[in-house]
Write a protein that holds these residues in place. Structure first.
Motif, PDB file in Angstrom:
ATOM      1  N   THR A 120      -5.960  11.456  -7.767  1.00 18.63           N
ATOM      2  CA  THR A 120      -6.576  12.495  -6.852  1.00 18.63           C
ATOM      3  C   THR A 120      -6.112  13.771  -6.445  1.00 18.63           C
ATOM      4  OG1 THR A 120      -5.698  11.721  -4.568  1.00 18.63           O
ATOM      5  CG2 THR A 120      -7.463  10.749  -5.852  1.00 18.63           C
ATOM      6  N   GLU A 121      -4.589  13.883  -6.399  1.00 17.41           N
ATOM      7  CA  GLU A 121      -4.414  15.430  -5.952  1.00 17.41           C
ATOM      8  C   GLU A 121      -3.475  16.145  -7.145  1.00 17.41           C
ATOM      9  OE1 GLU A 121      -3.236  15.917  -2.020  1.00 17.41           O
ATOM     10  OE2 GLU A 121      -1.519  17.261  -2.481  1.00 17.41           O
ATOM     11  N   ILE A 159       0.764  -1.297  -0.076  1.00 22.63           N
ATOM     12  CA  ILE A 159      -0.131  -0.124   0.040  1.00 22.63           C
ATOM     13  C   ILE A 159       0.657   1.212  -0.120  1.00 22.63           C
ATOM     14  CG2 ILE A 159      -1.609   1.354   1.486  1.00 22.63           C
ATOM     15  CD1 ILE A 159      -3.119  -1.323   1.874  1.00 22.63           C
ATOM     16  N   PRO A 160       1.887   1.271   0.637  1.00 20.58           N
ATOM     17  CA  PRO A 160       2.647   2.610   0.915  1.00 20.58           C
ATOM     18  C   PRO A 160       3.234   3.116  -0.232  1.00 20.58           C
ATOM     19  CG  PRO A 160       3.434   0.991   2.742  1.00 20.58           C
ATOM     20  CD  PRO A 160       2.452   0.329   1.578  1.00 20.58           C
ATOM     21  N   ASP A 161       3.343   2.560  -1.279  1.00 19.28           N
ATOM     22  CA  ASP A 161       3.971   3.092  -2.655  1.00 19.28           C
ATOM     23  C   ASP A 161       3.168   2.587  -3.870  1.00 19.28           C
ATOM     24  OD1 ASP A 161       5.439   4.559  -4.429  1.00 19.28           O
ATOM     25  OD2 ASP A 161       7.010   3.099  -4.323  1.00 19.28           O
ATOM     26  N   ALA A 162       3.051   1.353  -4.079  1.00 15.90           N
ATOM     27  CA  ALA A 162       2.467   0.532  -5.248  1.00 15.90           C
ATOM     28  C   ALA A 162       1.088   1.274  -5.534  1.00 15.90           C
ATOM     29  CB  ALA A 162       2.655  -0.797  -5.262  1.00 15.90           C
ATOM     30  N   VAL A 163       0.289   1.458  -4.533  1.00 17.66           N
ATOM     31  CA  VAL A 163      -0.926   1.919  -4.389  1.00 17.66           C
ATOM     32  C   VAL A 163      -1.250   3.355  -4.048  1.00 17.66           C
ATOM     33  CG1 VAL A 163      -3.197   1.123  -3.764  1.00 17.66           C
ATOM     34  CG2 VAL A 163      -1.733  -0.527  -3.666  1.00 17.66           C
ATOM     35  N   HIS A 200      -3.054   9.818   2.176  1.00 17.13           N
ATOM     36  CA  HIS A 200      -3.211   9.204   0.948  1.00 17.13           C
ATOM     37  C   HIS A 200      -3.391   7.762   1.154  1.00 17.13           C
ATOM     38  CE1 HIS A 200      -1.792  12.816  -1.158  1.00 17.13           C
ATOM     39  NE2 HIS A 200      -3.168  12.665  -1.510  1.00 17.13           N
ATOM     40  N   VAL A 201      -2.150   7.194   2.072  1.00 18.17           N
ATOM     41  CA  VAL A 201      -2.063   5.877   2.612  1.00 18.17           C
ATOM     42  C   VAL A 201      -3.147   5.619   3.351  1.00 18.17           C
ATOM     43  CG1 VAL A 201      -0.608   4.331   3.971  1.00 18.17           C
ATOM     44  CG2 VAL A 201       0.452   6.159   2.658  1.00 18.17           C
ATOM     45  N   GLU A 202      -3.562   6.537   4.440  1.00 18.52           N
ATOM     46  CA  GLU A 202      -4.797   6.314   5.279  1.00 18.52           C
ATOM     47  C   GLU A 202      -6.330   5.881   4.367  1.00 18.52           C
ATOM     48  OE1 GLU A 202      -3.694   8.510   8.985  1.00 18.52           O
ATOM     49  OE2 GLU A 202      -4.615   9.494   7.650  1.00 18.52           O
TER      50      GLU A 202
END
Ligand SMILES: [Zn+2]
Length: 334
Positions: free
Chosen positions: A147-148, A135-139, A285-287
């Motif tokens: 989104t940003e 999750i922390p990078d690939a997603v 974003h991670v959250e």
């Protein structure tokens, strides 16, 4: 036990090897994780090949996609307890500097990792450790880019260049946002098929002789609203820029050491195009991704292509480079 194994890179000599090093101790505001899994990213390969240095120290343990269990907490840490499952948000940003796990300080290709307590994100019981690792990078990186940086709006047309670890997840995330059409672009047929299965409306080979006409046709003559480049080559930059429609945004996500050039100033100006760089993600974003995954809105079950023991890191890296079985993400098991 006072020592552990870690896969470390000596940046001055290029030597990359498993070493026996002291288990790190957290300072007052840090937390130590017993690493469960850590992802292998294309950026790590650039580091190992000496293609990127990015202000790294002389020697560093690689690995910026890390999940594990809290094993020790600093004296001032109140938010975390031993046994909590957490991943590490790898990027700490201030006004003057950026500090990245596994780049500027020791990362997760090791049995233990120490990180600031503010960098940890709880994963909850619904998400598996394997899934959480990436999750922390690939997603989260494509999520932040979409989104940003690109500010993708529902029904906007978006094309994704490079269906690797990040690009594959970009397709799924664009589907959640409601982008339409979503066009996947990759020279490898299996990658294009995978993108369509993940939710792309169309898939194109970037070497297609009528590529520009195909984009024109698939966007009803308007050109792209957004082009996301996870590939990072000058030829792709040019192709993606040319595929943009009026007010289209080209976002460069893939890190490479190539020079970026856009040839036509009138094309940029008259069509009000934007060229944007994007790096990593913020903690929120991670959250957000953790929330989507916990609720079952984002299926990451097919994202882990293989798992290797940490001791087998060289084979894991070789297979990642050689694209054996066309991996999305390969994990190391600490
Ligand atoms: Zn990465």
């Amino acid at each position: 036990m006072t020592s552990m194994t870690a896969a470390r890179l000596a940046t001055s000599t290029g030597l990359f090897e498993i070493q026996n090093v002291a288990i790190p101790e957290p300072t007052a505001s840090e937390v130590r994780l017993r690493v469960a899994y850590a992802g292998i990213c294309l950026t790590d390969i650039h580091f190992i090949r000496g293609e990127l240095a990015a202000g790294m120290p002389d020697a560093v343990t690689l690995g910026h996609e890390v999940v594990g269990t809290v094993d020790r907490v600093g004296d001032a840490v109140t938010d975390w307890q031993i046994g909590d499952r957490a991943l590490v948000h790898p990027v700490e940003e201030s006004r003057t500097s950026t500090r990245v796990l596994g780049v500027h300080y020791d990362g997760g290709w090791a049995q233990y990792v120490v990180a600031p307590d503010q960098s940890l994100v709880a994963i909850g019981p619904e998400i598996s450790m394997k899934t959480a690792a990436i999750i922390p990078d690939a997603v989260s990186t494509p999520w932040a880019a979409i989104t940003e940086t690109a500010q993708v709006q529902p029904t906007q047309s978006v094309a994704v260049w490079g269906i690797g670890g990040l690009g594959f997840h970009a397709i799924k995330l664009l589907r959640i946002i409601g982008a339409a059409p979503i066009i996947a672009i990759d020279p490898v047929e299996a990658a294009r098929d995978r993108a369509v299965a993940a939710g792309a409306d169309f898939a194109l080979d970037p070497r297609h002789e009528d590529f520009a006409a195909e984009i024109h046709r698939l966007t009803d003559g308007a050109g792209l609203d957004v082009a996301l480049d996870f590939f990072g080559s000058p030829a792709i930059h040019q192709q993606a820029f040319d595929a943009l429609g009026r007010k289209g945004r080209l976002v460069l996500v893939g890190v490479s050491d190539t020079t970026f050039s856009v040839v036509s100033a009138p094309n940029l100006v008259r069509n009000a195009k934007k060229v944007l760089g994007h790096y990593g993600s913020e903690r929120r974003h991670v959250e957000e991704i953790v929330k989507l995954a916990r609720l079952g809105r984002l299926d990451l079950s097919e994202s882990i292509s293989a798992v290797y023991d940490l001791a087998d890191v060289h084979r894991a890296v070789e297979n990642f480079i050689a694209k054996v079985d066309n991996p999305i993400r390969i994990l190391l098991k600490a």
